[in-house]
Design an enzyme around this catalytic site. Structure first.
Site, PDB file in Angstrom:
ATOM      1  N   HIS A   1      -4.857  33.284 -35.258  1.00  0.00           N
ATOM      2  CA  HIS A   1      -3.646  32.578 -35.624  1.00  0.00           C
ATOM      3  C   HIS A   1      -2.533  32.841 -34.608  1.00  0.00           C
ATOM      4  CE1 HIS A   1       0.201  32.384 -37.822  1.00  0.00           C
ATOM      5  NE2 HIS A   1      -0.302  31.240 -38.206  1.00  0.00           N
TER       6      HIS A   1
ATOM      7  N   LYS B   1      -8.896  16.274 -39.546  1.00  0.00           N
ATOM      8  CA  LYS B   1     -10.193  16.919 -39.745  1.00  0.00           C
ATOM      9  C   LYS B   1     -11.197  15.933 -40.344  1.00  0.00           C
ATOM     10  CE  LYS B   1     -10.489  21.188 -41.669  1.00  0.00           C
ATOM     11  NZ  LYS B   1     -11.385  22.183 -41.083  1.00  0.00           N
TER      12      LYS B   1
ATOM     13  N   GLY C   1      -4.036  26.941 -40.231  1.00  0.00           N
ATOM     14  CA  GLY C   1      -3.848  27.993 -41.229  1.00  0.00           C
ATOM     15  C   GLY C   1      -2.668  27.794 -42.158  1.00  0.00           C
TER      16      GLY C   1
ATOM     17  N   TYR D   1      18.564   6.409 -10.354  1.00  0.00           N
ATOM     18  CA  TYR D   1      18.126   7.805 -10.249  1.00  0.00           C
ATOM     19  C   TYR D   1      18.774   8.645 -11.342  1.00  0.00           C
ATOM     20  CZ  TYR D   1      22.675   8.815  -8.151  1.00  0.00           C
ATOM     21  OH  TYR D   1      24.009   8.955  -7.944  1.00  0.00           O
TER      22      TYR D   1
ATOM     23  N   MET E   1      -2.232  25.460 -44.493  1.00  0.00           N
ATOM     24  CA  MET E   1      -2.519  25.025 -45.853  1.00  0.00           C
ATOM     25  C   MET E   1      -3.793  25.707 -46.343  1.00  0.00           C
ATOM     26  SD  MET E   1      -1.293  21.139 -45.897  1.00  0.00           S
ATOM     27  CE  MET E   1      -2.323  20.701 -44.557  1.00  0.00           C
TER      28      MET E   1
ATOM     29  N   ARG F   1     -11.590  18.892 -32.983  1.00  0.00           N
ATOM     30  CA  ARG F   1     -10.246  18.308 -32.867  1.00  0.00           C
ATOM     31  C   ARG F   1      -9.768  18.559 -31.435  1.00  0.00           C
ATOM     32  NH1 ARG F   1      -7.202  22.902 -36.564  1.00  0.00           N
ATOM     33  NH2 ARG F   1      -7.971  24.640 -35.380  1.00  0.00           N
TER      34      ARG F   1
END
Ligand code: PEP
Ligand code: MG
Length: 962
Positions: free
Chosen positions: A506, A70, A148, A923, A150, A383
């Site tokens: 949320h 942030k 959400g 493969y 913290m 963000r």
């Protein structure tokens, strides 16, 4: 579960961190001149001490490690001269130092005070000034977003005096009192850990008293009294006054955010999301702007494109006259962002232009928060947006087509689990229609996380966890709305259902991230957690009742619905996988035993069959008696007869596979498992024999069976028992199986080889291009292979001569025991290809039974950290992997063009695929349903290697650009 690049603070050096930040953004050129300069300063500021605090205009996006996601993005937006309220960031290093020492590190607080002075100058207001006060928010901000999880405290800086001054300044007592009561409430709950309920009860009582539904309808005087009541609650519970001093508020809030890094919900979230626990969180102190200053103000949370479907429109919600938390909490019904273009057209245009600019700048879809304060737009956060699987694929393809990113980056941005989603069940259309006709479609809400799930209703997270995780039941967790504390229940549930909340709630964010189907905001539904029931449209469903949610359409059904695998034809997915194919070097083949599996695998992009377990065909009911006859035969003639009966079955099986894979290799493994697997269990047989003997003795005729019939049955069962006893081994997995069985019973090998070549000839005549590869399991000694090869060539020659055809084929072996890896050079004398049977190779390398692995001590080992991962799921690179590398090297020493693949379960596991790429396999072969995932993972492996090589070569070029 998404795992992320981890960086340990213990080992992180400034230079490394700057490089990592750059690498995290792929090939994008970050103009991070400040980052390079600022990083060393973090440890040693000019005065010799550490720099713990940065102003927004001192950082940029490359400083995520230090400033958190942030903070780094706020700094970047400031650098871009977007309207960002000024602020400061206390670093993650400060958090870690605080958590280690239990107090703020030296000089940190002084640095906050110095920076705050500068913020005051930038904002033109002073903190604690009663006349024109600066209020700030205090928010957490870790390197990786943890929505959400913290803590946040808003409106810091208010006290009675400041509130009075602000009221005078704004002339809006209601607004000021609302901000004040929010501060006391958040300060109480977040900083002092008080429960939310007493505060909510006060608000509820005032709403009831005034007869209003929303807090927004309480007036200034009401809110003043609410604030006073909140302060009384604060004092009664904390035994201290609510702190009047704005600086004291800030100091305590910073400490609370630091502490929240180690809160239970943050730890749970990090565990689930694979985020390292030692990163710490930064703290962002930012000038408050207010969306709740009347009708010309508002706040919203949007994504720059639709992150559910991937469509291009800006998507999200806003509210007028509200603060940010109101939007996310889903307490008030939000408006779709499109409505803002009518309500505030000028602001909307400015906002839409910023969204475009941010997308272009970050080369990624953004999740942004904004506030409008009296007609002025402010950007509060940006963000990279979390997204559903469907959106992840579409956004990657669209951004590449718009030339914002390269195709390589598009491929890298899509995760294996995103592709996996497309192979997950959706509701069966007919079942859905029938449910609708029955009236079981009970509600519709927001379709925030696609996919379909049925399960029983659980009304809280603990119940969901108990039922889902511990009792392994399919659970749908239902709540009015979810909170961070509910994450453990959401993870344990198959799907999520809420009555409130929007696309950015949320519940929606978490569900999307973890790929859980979710329907939220079902406003018509009343969820009564107390009574453990939900009511909608006159129907009541109780806890434990079955319910179905469709996160793709937003529909909710009573009862359980059948599910089907989605159609694998989503055009963006096909495009993306097509691009992935251009980057990968590894081939992707499939393990398939039946033509229908082979067809599915081919439609998913398989380029060959890497393993057909021929014995699976023997278990079918029309074949098993002949297989048993073949096993029990005492003389060759009887055995040959049984084998002759089995031959046409096998020929048809193989012909079906050749047709399905026309033009592609088909690897057929000769019989592998111990023969007793085809016979009845010893203990069951013993019991039957004893019962029959007893009945005969007592003349109990068992429902009219004649004595002669019973005697005949007893004789047959005794013969079977004797045969089973004769073959009994203490450790059948280490016994007569694999190549040993073929050597022991050559006529069985001959039958299988004949069936393969007869089928090949039939198909070739039809015009099918057949490419058989015949594979011997469990080889440990090269001479085993020589014997088998001679036998096979003899039989193949016979068939081809009879059929007058030439069919090119390859002969090879599985590498499934350590010895085979060690003597791979000699084995390669007889084998034209190797295929790693890593199920057995893991079993034999570890000496852990693959059948008992997950049910036994292995789980305990993982719990205790003795093993970090289940080696039967993800290759043990340090042990089994070393043997594989050795086999590759030795095998190719003897035969440079040796074709090498893997067909154990690890062939579909992305981390193992990466390893297979690095050790030079040709493969991977996996279940048909994993083929698309393996295509992507193989591309990731190639791109990662190219990037690593480019880095090692010191070039600036990252992954190959296309
Ligand atoms: C293996 O052992 O990895 C393998 C593919 O063979 P199976 O699982 O059939 O033993
Ligand atoms: Mg095996």
């Amino acid at each position: 579960m998404p795992t992320r690049t981890r960086s340990s603070t213990a080992t992180r050096t400034p230079a490394k961190a700057a490089k990592a930040a750059k690498a995290a953004k792929g090939t994008r050129a970050t103009k991070s001149t400040k980052a390079q300069a600022a990083k060393p300063a973090a440890r040693a500021a000019s005065g010799g001490g550490a720099k713990w605090v940065y102003l927004f205009n001192e950082g940029d996006a490359s400083m995520r490690d230090l400033l958190g996601g942030k903070g780094a993005n706020l700094a970047e937006m400031t650098r871009l001269e977007l309207p960002v309220p000024p602020g400061l960031i206390v670093t993650t290093d400060a958090c870690n130092a605080y958590l280690a020492a239990g107090g703020f590190p030296d000089t940190m607080w002084q640095q906050v005070l110095v920076a705050l002075k500068k913020v005051e100058r930038q904002a033109g207001k002073r903190f604690g000034d009663a006349k024109d006060p600066l209020l700030v928010s205090c928010r957490s901000g870790a390197k990786f977003s943890m929505p959400g999880m913290m803590d946040t405290v808003l409106n810091i800086g208010l006290n009675d005096k400041v509130a009075a001054g602000l009221t005078e300044l704004t002339g809006d007592a209601r607004f000021v009192n609302d901000a004040y009561r929010r501060l006391v409430q958040m300060f109480g709950t977040v900083v002092m850990n008080l429960p939310d309920e007493p505060f909510e009860e006060v608000l509820a009582a005032w709403r009831a008293k005034r007869g209003v539904a929303n807090d927004a309808d309480l007036d200034a005087a009401d809110l003043r009294e609410v604030t006073d009541e909140f302060k009384r609650i604060f004092k009664a519970r904390t035994k201290s006054e609510f702190p009047d001093d704005p600086l004291e508020q800030m100091r305590l809030a910073i400490a609370a955010v630091f502490n929240s890094w180690n809160g239970k919900r943050a730890i749970d979230y990090r565990n689930a999301a694979g985020i390292a626990h030692d990163l710490g969180t930064a703290v962002n102190i930012q000038t408050m702007v207010f969306g709740n200053m009347g009708a010309g103000s508002g706040t919203g949370v949007v994504t720059t494109r639709n992150v559910t479907s991937g469509e291009r429109d800006i998507e999200g919600d806003y509210l007028t006259n509200a603060q940010g938390e109101d939007v996310v909490a889903g307490i008030r019904e939000t408006k779709r962002i499109a409505a803002l273009s009518e309500e505030m057209p000028k602001i909307y245009r400015e906002f839409a232009a910023i969204c475009k600019r941010l997308e272009k700048h970050y080369r990624e879809v953004q999740d942004v928060e904004f506030t409008i304060e009296r007609g002025k737009l402010w950007m509060l956060q940006t963000r990279d947006a979390k997204r559903s699987a469907v959106a992840a694929v579409r956004l990657a393809v669209d951004l590449a087509n718009e030339k914002l990113i390269t195709r390589a980056e598009a491929v890298q941005r899509v995760k294996p689990e995103h592709v996996d989603y497309f192979l997950h069940p959706q509701f069966d259309p007919q079942d859905r229609a029938a449910a609708k006709a029955r009236g079981d479609a009970i509600a519709t809400g927001l379709n925030v996380s696609p996919g379909a799930a049925s399960g029983i209703l659980a009304f809280d997270a603990d119940t969901a966890e108990q039922w889902g995780l511990k009792e392994k039941k399919a659970v749908i967790m239902v709540r009015p709305e979810t909170k961070p504390d509910d994450v453990h229940g959401m993870l344990a549930a198959r799907g999520i259902l809420t009555s409130r909340g929007g696309r950015t709630s949320h519940a929606a964010l978490v569900a999307r991230q973890f790929g859980k189907p979710a329907v939220v905001g079902v406003l018509a539904m009343d969820v009564d957690v107390e009574k453990r029931q939900l009511t909608v449209g006159g129907r009541t469903l109780r806890e434990g009742d079955p319910v179905s949610v469709d996160g793709t359409t937003g529909e909710v059904f009573a009862g359980e619905l059948k599910t089907v695998v989605p159609d694998f034809k989503e055009p963006h997915l096909l495009t993306l996988l097509g691009w992935a194919d251009t980057f990968r070097r590894l081939g992707v083949w499939a393990n398939a035993d039946y033509p229908r599996d082979a067809e599915r695998a081919r439609s998913y992009g398989a380029e060959g069959i890497g393993l057909t377990r021929t014995e699976h065909m023997f278990f079918e009911t029309d074949r098993l008696p002949h297989v048993q006859r073949m096993i029990l035969a005492r003389d060759e003639a009887v055995r040959d007869q049984a084998l002759a009966t089995l031959l046409p079955f096998q020929r048809d099986d193989f012909a079906g596979l050749f047709r399905a894979m026309d033009g592609l290799p088909v690897t057929i493994r000769l019989i592998d498992p111990p023969l007793h697997e085809f016979l009845p269990a010893h203990d069951d047989l013993q019991k039957t024999v004893t019962e029959l003997e007893t009945r005969l003795r007592l003349r109990d005729d068992d429902g009219g069976k004649s004595k002669a019939a019973m005697e005949a049955e007893l004789a047959a069962k005794r013969e079977m028992l004797q045969a089973v006893e004769g073959m009994r081994e203490q450790n059948p997995m280490l016994g007569l199986r694999g190549v040993r069985l073929g050597i022991h019973m050559p006529s069985l090998v001959r039958m299988q080889v004949r069936a393969i070549f007869e089928a090949a000839c039939i198909c070739a005549k039809e015009g099918v291009k057949v490419k058989p590869k015949i594979m011997i399991p469990l080889t440990a000694v090269s001479s085993e292979l020589k014997i088998e090869r001679d036998l096979l060539e003899d039989e193949a020659k016979k068939v081809l001569k009879e059929q007058r055809q030439r069919i090119p084929y390859q002969f090879g072996t599985m590498i499934e025991v350590p010895r085979a890896a060690v003597v791979a050079e000699r084995i390669a004398e007889y084998a034209e290809f190797f295929s790693f049977g890593t199920n057995d190779l893991t079993q034999t390398t570890f000496g852990i039974s693959r059948d008992d692995a997950e049910t036994g001590f292995l789980t305990e080992y993982m719990g205790k950290g003795i093993l970090l991962r289940n080696p039967f799921a993800t290759l043990d690179q340090g042990g089994v992997g070393v043997l594989m590398e050795m086999a590759v090297r030795l095998g190719r020493t003897r035969r440079p063009d040796l074709n090498i693949g893997i067909c154990g379960e690890h062939g579909g596991d992305p981390a193992s695929i990466d390893f297979c790429h690095r050790i030079g396999l040709d493969y991977v072969s996996c279940s048909p349903f994993r083929v698309p995932v393996a295509r992507l993972a193989a591309a990731h492996a190639a791109l990662a290697q190219a990037a690593a090589e480019a880095k090692a070569a010191g070039t600036k070029k990252g992954a190959r650009r296309r």
